[in-house]
Design an enzyme around this catalytic site. Sequence first.
Site, PDB file in Angstrom:
ATOM      1  N   HIS A 194      -1.720  -5.532   1.518  1.00  0.00           N
ATOM      2  CA  HIS A 194      -2.997  -6.228   1.357  1.00  0.00           C
ATOM      3  C   HIS A 194      -2.720  -7.577   0.705  1.00  0.00           C
ATOM      4  O   HIS A 194      -1.867  -7.670  -0.179  1.00  0.00           O
ATOM      5  CB  HIS A 194      -3.952  -5.426   0.453  1.00  0.00           C
ATOM      6  CG  HIS A 194      -5.137  -6.241   0.005  1.00  0.00           C
ATOM      7  ND1 HIS A 194      -6.283  -6.336   0.750  1.00  0.00           N
ATOM      8  CD2 HIS A 194      -5.316  -7.037  -1.086  1.00  0.00           C
ATOM      9  CE1 HIS A 194      -7.129  -7.148   0.132  1.00  0.00           C
ATOM     10  NE2 HIS A 194      -6.568  -7.583  -0.992  1.00  0.00           N
ATOM     11  N   TYR A 201     -12.331  -2.765  -3.091  1.00  0.00           N
ATOM     12  CA  TYR A 201     -12.845  -2.801  -1.720  1.00  0.00           C
ATOM     13  C   TYR A 201     -14.378  -2.853  -1.660  1.00  0.00           C
ATOM     14  O   TYR A 201     -14.961  -2.473  -0.644  1.00  0.00           O
ATOM     15  CB  TYR A 201     -12.333  -1.589  -0.939  1.00  0.00           C
ATOM     16  CG  TYR A 201     -10.893  -1.727  -0.478  1.00  0.00           C
ATOM     17  CD1 TYR A 201     -10.480  -2.836   0.250  1.00  0.00           C
ATOM     18  CD2 TYR A 201      -9.945  -0.735  -0.755  1.00  0.00           C
ATOM     19  CE1 TYR A 201      -9.170  -2.966   0.685  1.00  0.00           C
ATOM     20  CE2 TYR A 201      -8.627  -0.857  -0.323  1.00  0.00           C
ATOM     21  CZ  TYR A 201      -8.251  -1.980   0.399  1.00  0.00           C
ATOM     22  OH  TYR A 201      -6.950  -2.119   0.838  1.00  0.00           O
ATOM     23  N   ARG A 230       3.165  -6.915   9.027  1.00  0.00           N
ATOM     24  CA  ARG A 230       2.460  -5.845   9.739  1.00  0.00           C
ATOM     25  C   ARG A 230       2.956  -5.706  11.179  1.00  0.00           C
ATOM     26  O   ARG A 230       3.017  -4.602  11.718  1.00  0.00           O
ATOM     27  CB  ARG A 230       0.954  -6.101   9.715  1.00  0.00           C
ATOM     28  CG  ARG A 230       0.330  -5.864   8.341  1.00  0.00           C
ATOM     29  CD  ARG A 230      -1.049  -6.461   8.288  1.00  0.00           C
ATOM     30  NE  ARG A 230      -1.787  -6.149   7.081  1.00  0.00           N
ATOM     31  CZ  ARG A 230      -2.826  -6.866   6.663  1.00  0.00           C
ATOM     32  NH1 ARG A 230      -3.239  -7.919   7.351  1.00  0.00           N
ATOM     33  NH2 ARG A 230      -3.450  -6.519   5.559  1.00  0.00           N
ATOM     34  N   THR A 284      -4.744  -7.949  10.538  1.00  0.00           N
ATOM     35  CA  THR A 284      -5.059  -6.682   9.867  1.00  0.00           C
ATOM     36  C   THR A 284      -4.630  -5.474  10.695  1.00  0.00           C
ATOM     37  O   THR A 284      -4.080  -4.512  10.166  1.00  0.00           O
ATOM     38  CB  THR A 284      -6.585  -6.605   9.608  1.00  0.00           C
ATOM     39  OG1 THR A 284      -6.961  -7.746   8.833  1.00  0.00           O
ATOM     40  CG2 THR A 284      -6.956  -5.345   8.846  1.00  0.00           C
ATOM     41  N   PHE A 344     -15.493   3.226   7.346  1.00  0.00           N
ATOM     42  CA  PHE A 344     -14.152   3.649   6.912  1.00  0.00           C
ATOM     43  C   PHE A 344     -13.929   3.493   5.407  1.00  0.00           C
ATOM     44  O   PHE A 344     -12.812   3.685   4.918  1.00  0.00           O
ATOM     45  CB  PHE A 344     -13.069   2.882   7.684  1.00  0.00           C
ATOM     46  CG  PHE A 344     -13.175   1.376   7.591  1.00  0.00           C
ATOM     47  CD1 PHE A 344     -12.627   0.687   6.522  1.00  0.00           C
ATOM     48  CD2 PHE A 344     -13.829   0.653   8.584  1.00  0.00           C
ATOM     49  CE1 PHE A 344     -12.728  -0.692   6.431  1.00  0.00           C
ATOM     50  CE2 PHE A 344     -13.932  -0.738   8.500  1.00  0.00           C
ATOM     51  CZ  PHE A 344     -13.374  -1.407   7.425  1.00  0.00           C
ATOM     52  N   GLU A 356      -9.517 -10.586  -7.461  1.00  0.00           N
ATOM     53  CA  GLU A 356      -8.561  -9.473  -7.373  1.00  0.00           C
ATOM     54  C   GLU A 356      -7.496  -9.557  -8.468  1.00  0.00           C
ATOM     55  O   GLU A 356      -7.114  -8.533  -9.046  1.00  0.00           O
ATOM     56  CB  GLU A 356      -7.937  -9.444  -5.973  1.00  0.00           C
ATOM     57  CG  GLU A 356      -8.975  -9.057  -4.911  1.00  0.00           C
ATOM     58  CD  GLU A 356      -8.496  -9.206  -3.474  1.00  0.00           C
ATOM     59  OE1 GLU A 356      -7.329  -9.566  -3.247  1.00  0.00           O
ATOM     60  OE2 GLU A 356      -9.320  -8.959  -2.567  1.00  0.00           O
ATOM     61  N   ARG A 381      -1.140 -14.675   4.079  1.00  0.00           N
ATOM     62  CA  ARG A 381      -1.892 -14.008   5.157  1.00  0.00           C
ATOM     63  C   ARG A 381      -1.148 -14.169   6.483  1.00  0.00           C
ATOM     64  O   ARG A 381      -1.112 -13.255   7.298  1.00  0.00           O
ATOM     65  CB  ARG A 381      -3.302 -14.598   5.266  1.00  0.00           C
ATOM     66  CG  ARG A 381      -4.150 -14.417   4.019  1.00  0.00           C
ATOM     67  CD  ARG A 381      -4.834 -13.103   3.921  1.00  0.00           C
ATOM     68  NE  ARG A 381      -5.801 -12.879   4.972  1.00  0.00           N
ATOM     69  CZ  ARG A 381      -6.538 -11.784   5.077  1.00  0.00           C
ATOM     70  NH1 ARG A 381      -6.413 -10.808   4.181  1.00  0.00           N
ATOM     71  NH2 ARG A 381      -7.404 -11.634   6.049  1.00  0.00           N
ATOM     72  N   ASN A 424      -1.612  -0.184   7.130  1.00  0.00           N
ATOM     73  CA  ASN A 424      -1.101  -1.492   7.560  1.00  0.00           C
ATOM     74  C   ASN A 424      -0.232  -2.144   6.488  1.00  0.00           C
ATOM     75  O   ASN A 424      -0.137  -3.350   6.392  1.00  0.00           O
ATOM     76  CB  ASN A 424      -2.242  -2.398   8.029  1.00  0.00           C
ATOM     77  CG  ASN A 424      -3.234  -2.724   6.929  1.00  0.00           C
ATOM     78  OD1 ASN A 424      -3.128  -2.203   5.818  1.00  0.00           O
ATOM     79  ND2 ASN A 424      -4.182  -3.597   7.213  1.00  0.00           N
ATOM     80  N   LYS A 439       0.833  -1.199   0.000  1.00  0.00           N
ATOM     81  CA  LYS A 439       0.000   0.000   0.000  1.00  0.00           C
ATOM     82  C   LYS A 439       0.877   1.262   0.000  1.00  0.00           C
ATOM     83  O   LYS A 439       2.099   1.182   0.194  1.00  0.00           O
ATOM     84  CB  LYS A 439      -0.911  -0.033   1.224  1.00  0.00           C
ATOM     85  CG  LYS A 439      -1.891  -1.210   1.231  1.00  0.00           C
ATOM     86  CD  LYS A 439      -2.843  -1.071   2.401  1.00  0.00           C
ATOM     87  CE  LYS A 439      -3.752  -2.266   2.529  1.00  0.00           C
ATOM     88  NZ  LYS A 439      -4.740  -2.089   3.612  1.00  0.00           N
TER      89      LYS A 439
HETATM   90  P1  CMP Z   1      -6.954  -4.761   3.746  1.00  0.00           P
HETATM   91  O1  CMP Z   1      -6.381  -6.126   3.927  1.00  0.00           O
HETATM   92  O2  CMP Z   1      -6.431  -3.940   2.632  1.00  0.00           O
HETATM   93  O3  CMP Z   1      -8.540  -4.907   3.567  1.00  0.00           O
HETATM   94  C1  CMP Z   1      -9.461  -3.965   4.055  1.00  0.00           C
HETATM   95  C2  CMP Z   1      -8.762  -2.856   4.768  1.00  0.00           C
HETATM   96  O4  CMP Z   1      -9.613  -2.038   5.545  1.00  0.00           O
HETATM   97  C3  CMP Z   1      -7.798  -3.410   5.775  1.00  0.00           C
HETATM   98  O5  CMP Z   1      -6.705  -3.971   5.108  1.00  0.00           O
HETATM   99  C4  CMP Z   1      -7.500  -2.202   6.638  1.00  0.00           C
HETATM  100  O6  CMP Z   1      -6.423  -1.432   6.142  1.00  0.00           O
HETATM  101  C5  CMP Z   1      -8.780  -1.391   6.481  1.00  0.00           C
HETATM  102  N1  CMP Z   1      -9.511  -1.300   7.740  1.00  0.00           N
HETATM  103  C6  CMP Z   1     -10.047  -2.293   8.436  1.00  0.00           C
HETATM  104  N2  CMP Z   1     -10.646  -1.812   9.547  1.00  0.00           N
HETATM  105  C7  CMP Z   1     -10.484  -0.462   9.519  1.00  0.00           C
HETATM  106  C8  CMP Z   1     -10.864   0.593  10.365  1.00  0.00           C
HETATM  107  N3  CMP Z   1     -11.566   0.361  11.478  1.00  0.00           N
HETATM  108  N4  CMP Z   1     -10.515   1.857  10.030  1.00  0.00           N
HETATM  109  C9  CMP Z   1      -9.817   2.087   8.887  1.00  0.00           C
HETATM  110  N5  CMP Z   1      -9.429   1.115   8.027  1.00  0.00           N
HETATM  111  C10 CMP Z   1      -9.755  -0.140   8.347  1.00  0.00           C
END
Ligand code: CMP
Length: 143
Positions: free
Chosen positions: A115, A49, A102, A91, A57, A126, A85, A112, A9
């Site tokens: 992805h 997404y 992470r 996450t 969010f 994807e 993963r 984070n 990211k």
């Molecule tokens: P990702 O694996 O890219 O898939 C969905 C993303 O949503 C996740 O990583 C996080 O970066 C993001 N995410 C999940 N929960 C929250 C949250 N509470 N606030 C902001 N971003 C979030």
Amino acid sequence: MEKTFIMVKPDGVQRGLIGEIVSRFEKKGYQLVSAKLMAVSKELAEQHYAEHKERPFFGELVDFITSSPVFAMVWEGTNVIATARQMMGKTNPTEALPGTIRGDYGVSVGMNIIHGSDSPESAEREIALWFGDEELLSYEKTV
Ligand code: CMP
């Protein structure tokens, strides 16, 4: 052979972590199938997404991923979807174990670093969303 979609990211790209992340997947023994540094359009971000569309969010997520380039990749190998993963960690980086990507480098759940597809269905969707068939390379190890 199983394939997964992995994306460094904007925070990971800006912090100079592309090489470190690629290196972890190479050293694990996975094969790089495709990779590109790219700006993400709002349309692509929203499609990627889509499952989070109703989350509070969602707007933040789309804004962040379109704010600066990402490094999109496809990796191939045995059980690569689930193992990637595990290599990424939870996450929320505050819950991710040390030794995971992470856990070692993440700052917040929004930023984070990385992805990775969460299931075979997500991986298929994807990969097709981010890469054309002609970009997916198949090659044997000869050295
Ligand atoms: P990702 O694996 O890219 O898939 C969905 C993303 O949503 C996740 O990583 C996080 O970066 C993001 N995410 C999940 N929960 C929250 C949250 N509470 N606030 C902001 N971003 C979030």
